[in-house]
Scaffold this motif. Sequence first.
Motif, PDB file in Angstrom:
ATOM      1  N   MET A   1      -4.156  93.591  19.557  1.00  0.00           N
ATOM      2  CA  MET A   1      -4.639  94.667  20.403  1.00  0.00           C
ATOM      3  C   MET A   1      -3.200  95.409  21.238  1.00  0.00           C
ATOM      4  O   MET A   1      -2.591  94.590  21.756  1.00  0.00           O
ATOM      5  CB  MET A   1      -5.431  94.674  21.580  1.00  0.00           C
ATOM      6  CG  MET A   1      -5.996  95.423  22.681  1.00  0.00           C
ATOM      7  SD  MET A   1      -6.627  94.990  23.887  1.00  0.00           S
ATOM      8  CE  MET A   1      -6.116  96.407  24.921  1.00  0.00           C
TER       9      MET A   1
ATOM     10  N   SER B   1      -8.741  98.248  29.977  1.00  0.00           N
ATOM     11  CA  SER B   1      -8.600  98.587  28.488  1.00  0.00           C
ATOM     12  C   SER B   1      -8.700  97.216  27.647  1.00  0.00           C
ATOM     13  O   SER B   1      -9.543  97.385  26.581  1.00  0.00           O
ATOM     14  CB  SER B   1      -7.026  99.017  28.277  1.00  0.00           C
ATOM     15  OG  SER B   1      -6.784 100.169  28.925  1.00  0.00           O
ATOM     16  N   ILE B   2      -8.354  96.028  28.229  1.00  0.00           N
ATOM     17  CA  ILE B   2      -8.711  94.893  27.644  1.00  0.00           C
ATOM     18  C   ILE B   2     -10.159  94.638  27.755  1.00  0.00           C
ATOM     19  O   ILE B   2     -10.758  93.986  26.790  1.00  0.00           O
ATOM     20  CB  ILE B   2      -7.697  93.789  28.326  1.00  0.00           C
ATOM     21  CG1 ILE B   2      -6.430  93.835  27.885  1.00  0.00           C
ATOM     22  CG2 ILE B   2      -8.146  92.452  27.715  1.00  0.00           C
ATOM     23  CD1 ILE B   2      -5.453  92.933  28.991  1.00  0.00           C
TER      24      ILE B   2
ATOM     25  N   HIS C   1      -7.493  89.734  15.793  1.00  0.00           N
ATOM     26  CA  HIS C   1      -7.302  91.114  15.943  1.00  0.00           C
ATOM     27  C   HIS C   1      -6.007  91.359  16.981  1.00  0.00           C
ATOM     28  O   HIS C   1      -6.070  90.735  18.104  1.00  0.00           O
ATOM     29  CB  HIS C   1      -8.530  91.521  16.521  1.00  0.00           C
ATOM     30  CG  HIS C   1      -9.778  91.222  15.813  1.00  0.00           C
ATOM     31  ND1 HIS C   1     -10.358  92.078  14.839  1.00  0.00           N
ATOM     32  CD2 HIS C   1     -10.782  90.143  16.013  1.00  0.00           C
ATOM     33  CE1 HIS C   1     -11.477  91.505  14.202  1.00  0.00           C
ATOM     34  NE2 HIS C   1     -11.534  90.320  15.023  1.00  0.00           N
TER      35      HIS C   1
ATOM     36  N   GLU D   1     -16.097  95.689  22.814  1.00  0.00           N
ATOM     37  CA  GLU D   1     -16.373  96.320  21.598  1.00  0.00           C
ATOM     38  C   GLU D   1     -16.191  95.655  20.241  1.00  0.00           C
ATOM     39  O   GLU D   1     -16.898  95.780  19.320  1.00  0.00           O
ATOM     40  CB  GLU D   1     -15.307  97.479  21.301  1.00  0.00           C
ATOM     41  CG  GLU D   1     -15.441  98.654  22.344  1.00  0.00           C
ATOM     42  CD  GLU D   1     -14.475  99.675  21.943  1.00  0.00           C
ATOM     43  OE1 GLU D   1     -13.720  99.681  21.404  1.00  0.00           O
ATOM     44  OE2 GLU D   1     -14.803 101.094  22.734  1.00  0.00           O
TER      45      GLU D   1
ATOM     46  N   ALA E   1      -8.324  87.319  19.791  1.00  0.00           N
ATOM     47  CA  ALA E   1      -7.633  88.762  20.011  1.00  0.00           C
ATOM     48  C   ALA E   1      -6.045  88.266  20.483  1.00  0.00           C
ATOM     49  O   ALA E   1      -6.141  87.286  21.273  1.00  0.00           O
ATOM     50  CB  ALA E   1      -8.091  89.457  21.030  1.00  0.00           C
TER      51      ALA E   1
ATOM     52  N   ILE F   1      -2.282  98.343  23.700  1.00  0.00           N
ATOM     53  CA  ILE F   1      -2.590  99.584  24.685  1.00  0.00           C
ATOM     54  C   ILE F   1      -1.693 100.810  24.425  1.00  0.00           C
ATOM     55  O   ILE F   1      -0.553 100.829  24.616  1.00  0.00           O
ATOM     56  CB  ILE F   1      -2.523  99.233  26.197  1.00  0.00           C
ATOM     57  CG1 ILE F   1      -3.723  98.083  26.485  1.00  0.00           C
ATOM     58  CG2 ILE F   1      -2.985 100.116  27.127  1.00  0.00           C
ATOM     59  CD1 ILE F   1      -3.522  97.478  27.782  1.00  0.00           C
TER      60      ILE F   1
ATOM     61  N   VAL G   1      -3.381  90.314  22.603  1.00  0.00           N
ATOM     62  CA  VAL G   1      -2.874  91.428  23.199  1.00  0.00           C
ATOM     63  C   VAL G   1      -1.437  91.285  23.415  1.00  0.00           C
ATOM     64  O   VAL G   1      -0.785  90.616  23.861  1.00  0.00           O
ATOM     65  CB  VAL G   1      -3.435  91.502  24.458  1.00  0.00           C
ATOM     66  CG1 VAL G   1      -2.995  92.810  25.411  1.00  0.00           C
ATOM     67  CG2 VAL G   1      -5.070  91.353  24.389  1.00  0.00           C
TER      68      VAL G   1
ATOM     69  N   HIS H   1      -5.192  97.390  16.368  1.00  0.00           N
ATOM     70  CA  HIS H   1      -6.205  98.277  17.193  1.00  0.00           C
ATOM     71  C   HIS H   1      -5.262  98.831  18.286  1.00  0.00           C
ATOM     72  O   HIS H   1      -4.394  98.192  18.971  1.00  0.00           O
ATOM     73  CB  HIS H   1      -7.088  97.410  17.724  1.00  0.00           C
ATOM     74  CG  HIS H   1      -8.007  96.592  16.914  1.00  0.00           C
ATOM     75  ND1 HIS H   1      -9.247  97.021  16.119  1.00  0.00           N
ATOM     76  CD2 HIS H   1      -7.753  95.487  16.352  1.00  0.00           C
ATOM     77  CE1 HIS H   1      -9.599  96.366  15.435  1.00  0.00           C
ATOM     78  NE2 HIS H   1      -8.889  95.096  15.559  1.00  0.00           N
ATOM     79  N   TRP H   2      -4.968 100.043  18.599  1.00  0.00           N
ATOM     80  CA  TRP H   2      -4.679 100.655  19.686  1.00  0.00           C
ATOM     81  C   TRP H   2      -5.846 101.125  20.536  1.00  0.00           C
ATOM     82  O   TRP H   2      -6.858 101.793  20.166  1.00  0.00           O
ATOM     83  CB  TRP H   2      -3.880 101.970  19.045  1.00  0.00           C
ATOM     84  CG  TRP H   2      -2.564 101.765  18.556  1.00  0.00           C
ATOM     85  CD1 TRP H   2      -2.567 100.974  17.406  1.00  0.00           C
ATOM     86  CD2 TRP H   2      -1.433 102.397  18.860  1.00  0.00           C
ATOM     87  NE1 TRP H   2      -1.118 100.971  17.046  1.00  0.00           N
ATOM     88  CE2 TRP H   2      -0.428 101.805  18.110  1.00  0.00           C
ATOM     89  CE3 TRP H   2      -1.031 103.220  19.768  1.00  0.00           C
ATOM     90  CZ2 TRP H   2       0.914 102.080  18.106  1.00  0.00           C
ATOM     91  CZ3 TRP H   2       0.204 103.931  19.753  1.00  0.00           C
ATOM     92  CH2 TRP H   2       1.214 103.018  19.047  1.00  0.00           C
ATOM     93  N   MET H   3      -5.535 100.850  21.878  1.00  0.00           N
ATOM     94  CA  MET H   3      -6.673 101.095  22.912  1.00  0.00           C
ATOM     95  C   MET H   3      -5.953 102.000  23.615  1.00  0.00           C
ATOM     96  O   MET H   3      -4.806 102.074  24.114  1.00  0.00           O
ATOM     97  CB  MET H   3      -7.053  99.800  23.559  1.00  0.00           C
ATOM     98  CG  MET H   3      -7.879  99.064  22.907  1.00  0.00           C
ATOM     99  SD  MET H   3      -9.476  99.511  22.428  1.00  0.00           S
ATOM    100  CE  MET H   3     -10.426  99.795  23.932  1.00  0.00           C
TER     101      MET H   3
ATOM    102  N   PHE I   1     -11.937  96.599  24.915  1.00  0.00           N
ATOM    103  CA  PHE I   1     -11.663  95.905  23.530  1.00  0.00           C
ATOM    104  C   PHE I   1     -12.457  94.859  23.325  1.00  0.00           C
ATOM    105  O   PHE I   1     -12.951  94.689  22.283  1.00  0.00           O
ATOM    106  CB  PHE I   1     -10.119  95.668  23.631  1.00  0.00           C
ATOM    107  CG  PHE I   1      -9.761  95.238  22.483  1.00  0.00           C
ATOM    108  CD1 PHE I   1      -9.642  95.835  21.121  1.00  0.00           C
ATOM    109  CD2 PHE I   1      -9.134  93.823  22.318  1.00  0.00           C
ATOM    110  CE1 PHE I   1      -9.058  95.031  20.070  1.00  0.00           C
ATOM    111  CE2 PHE I   1      -8.834  93.205  21.262  1.00  0.00           C
ATOM    112  CZ  PHE I   1      -8.876  93.694  20.132  1.00  0.00           C
TER     113      PHE I   1
END
Length: 281
Positions: free
Chosen positions: A189, A231-232, A187, A238, A158, A191, A160, A220-222, A235
Amino acid sequence: MLKVLLPTDFSENSRNAIDYALHFYKEVECTFYLLHTYTPTAMRIDYILGSPGQIGLGDNWLTETETEINEFRDDLELTNHNPKHHFITHIALESLVDEVLQVTIKEGVDIIVMGTQGATGAKSVFLGTKTMNVLRVAACPVLVVPKGCFYKAPKEVALVTSYKRNFSAEVLAPLRSILTRFKSSVHIMHINEEERLDFTQESNRNTLDAYLNEFDPTYHWMPNFTNKTKSIQVFLKELDIDFLTMVKYDHDFIEGIMREPVIKKVSFSVEIPFLVIPVEN
């Protein structure tokens, strides 16, 4: 040849981080710099002020530590059995942060790999104090290996990002290297702090996509929970992420995470390897 700095206090936690690094770079020609630093409490005041009772304390420490770190290196060489790996020891009566900076510059270190406290019983922490201090000042990427995190090839990686800063080939090189070597999925991410990306964010996202397009990234939008760390955390769970990456700009997204009260309240833990790539403004 890749140059990797491995700070160690000879603890189980630091040894675990070193073992992780040896596996992580198993197929890579590396020089590993084993760094141990220590400033005895007595020396910080009495020895520096020239107290007679402390004369020779530094010499005794140096002799004992040279023996300890050489035995530590010999054990690594014996158990590692990798002709691609070479070890150099370095010890200093200095603060960890200061010596990390000096060795990084002097030796041209490419990456620092170090352990952190991670989860401890009923409590968990974001990052240990020493690790946090190194992250704040490091001029090269830092790979943090949490306590109890044993090596496995990173397959779900990921990144971020807030999309507020531009990306470059140099910044993304460490991430691209991991994706290439391990054939990982990536991925991205973000926020959801705003309803939509502004012009700058959209442009930066397009740049990121251009650099990572060959790896078929997913975006991805969290939701923005009470804090970014939450939030992290959601993510990562999930998507079953096993390797986390962030780009650290001064006063940017990751700095905000480091300052969040949630960290001081030890309510968020890093349980997977965590790569921080610093960028100068």
